[in-house]
Scaffold this active site. Sequence first.
Site, PDB file in Angstrom:
ATOM      1  N   LYS A  34       0.841  -1.213   0.000  1.00 60.65           N
ATOM      2  CA  LYS A  34       0.000   0.000   0.000  1.00 60.65           C
ATOM      3  C   LYS A  34       0.869   1.253   0.000  1.00 60.65           C
ATOM      4  CE  LYS A  34      -0.271  -0.213   5.024  1.00 60.65           C
ATOM      5  NZ  LYS A  34      -1.101  -0.515   6.195  1.00 60.65           N
ATOM      6  N   TYR A 261      16.570  29.781   7.015  1.00 64.63           N
ATOM      7  CA  TYR A 261      15.330  30.431   7.444  1.00 64.63           C
ATOM      8  C   TYR A 261      15.251  30.546   8.960  1.00 64.63           C
ATOM      9  CZ  TYR A 261      13.217  30.120   2.805  1.00 64.63           C
ATOM     10  OH  TYR A 261      12.934  30.266   1.473  1.00 64.63           O
TER      11      TYR A 261
HETATM   12  C1  LIG Z   1      -0.282  -1.613   6.768  1.00 66.19           C
HETATM   13  C2  LIG Z   1      -0.881  -2.864   7.285  1.00 66.19           C
HETATM   14  C3  LIG Z   1      -0.082  -3.980   7.524  1.00 66.19           C
HETATM   15  C4  LIG Z   1       1.423  -3.960   7.431  1.00 66.19           C
HETATM   16  O1  LIG Z   1       1.918  -3.341   8.616  1.00 66.19           O
HETATM   17  P1  LIG Z   1       3.482  -3.210   8.890  1.00 66.19           P
HETATM   18  O2  LIG Z   1       3.559  -2.679  10.277  1.00 66.19           O
HETATM   19  O3  LIG Z   1       4.008  -2.234   7.905  1.00 66.19           O
HETATM   20  O4  LIG Z   1       4.039  -4.549   8.720  1.00 66.19           O
HETATM   21  C5  LIG Z   1      -0.709  -5.150   7.893  1.00 66.19           C
HETATM   22  N1  LIG Z   1      -2.056  -5.201   8.053  1.00 66.19           N
HETATM   23  C6  LIG Z   1      -2.851  -4.126   7.856  1.00 66.19           C
HETATM   24  C7  LIG Z   1      -4.300  -4.242   8.059  1.00 66.19           C
HETATM   25  C8  LIG Z   1      -2.286  -2.917   7.478  1.00 66.19           C
HETATM   26  O5  LIG Z   1      -3.082  -1.863   7.288  1.00 66.19           O
END
Ligand SMILES: *Cc1c(COP(=O)(O)O)cnc(C)c1O
Length: 384
Positions: A34, A261
């Site tokens: 994702k 800045y």
């Molecule tokens: C993002 C996500 C994962 C992966 O989590 P990590 O901590 O990056 O391993 C697993 N399950 C769900 C439902 C997620 O949203």
Amino acid sequence: MRPLTAHIDLDALRHNYLQARRCAPEARAMAVLKANAYGHGAAACARALSDLAPAMAVACLEEGQALREEGIECPIVLLEGFFESSELDEIITGGYWSVLHTHWQVEALLERLTYWPQHRVTVLIKCDSGMHRLGFAPDEIQNLCQRLRAHAGIEQTLLMTHFATADAPDNALLTRQLDTINTLRTRLDLPGCFANSPATLSVPNARHDWVRPGVMLYGVNPLEPGHVLHDDIDRRLQPVMTLESRIIAVRELPAGEPIGYGARHVTRRPTRVGVVACGYGDGYDRHAREGTPVLVDGRRAGIAGRVSMDMLTVDLTELPEADIGSRVTLWGRDVSGATLSVSEVALWCDTIAYTLLTGVLPRVPRCYHRSDASNASMDARALP
Ligand SMILES: *Cc1c(COP(=O)(O)O)cnc(C)c1O
């Protein structure tokens, strides 16, 4: 060309995926891709894992469609399910496995399946075992499962949950979540899909049939310092992204001069300042504190002054050989093998590695490296 590049080591990605598999040899591991594969480029990462991963997971259908367009054919899990019924025809016919976390999703799916008598789908029924974000209460699951199992359009139902504190050493909430979900899994005799990266790495009774490693695939150790496995895991994972740029200007300043800045930094001694082509307009975190480390030709230097949109400034006083053109590694592993972990940089920015990686913006070209390819391939397209 502007020298800032995110180098993506696809061999390291494959290595880390295999580490997840080694942790949970009885389970199958869906690669979580994702958020553009945590900023690494979902298409290239999916292709690199396509011969290893039996399934991939994304947040939503749009992210899944992008993988299908790259020719990814394995089941694609939608971790938040669907947001509107209009997504269902494609989910039912396109090889997607949807999470179901609310009643309207169950009703909408079962209703829509009647239009597709020749199709059967796999679903993940999400239980809120204690994190209190998404999912059905544990006592609602049994009835729902009976309905799903009885429906001719449902191929397979997996039981799913998500842990709030799997990264911390032994803790009461994790114990409570495990008790709840494992009791339910045994009672209903469903395949389980519970473990994110920290649980995959360190919680044996969370692994079961499917695991869902995300951040560990990208070489980030998700376990808190203090965790017994922390140092061991650090050695077993390899960084995938190296964010690299160069010094584009050098200034020699006497003591008492401001830099950047807001004049946040005022030199306390005669100081050599290097200007690096990388800023918050690339996704580098503006919260980086004074002294946030970078590697200059493999040696550590610290940020001096505020990060600006296209540039940041580092103190080169202790590195007299550094000059215009010197290589600067913001995180990752440089050509000499020196490493600076994105987790360490995140501490200096009061955040976590996840936000730094997902925050690398489309303006930064990704350069993909894979040992069996004759050349690194350049992918500078704007990424979603
Ligand atoms: C993002 C996500 C994962 C992966 O989590 P990590 O901590 O990056 O391993 C697993 N399950 C769900 C439902 C997620 O949203």
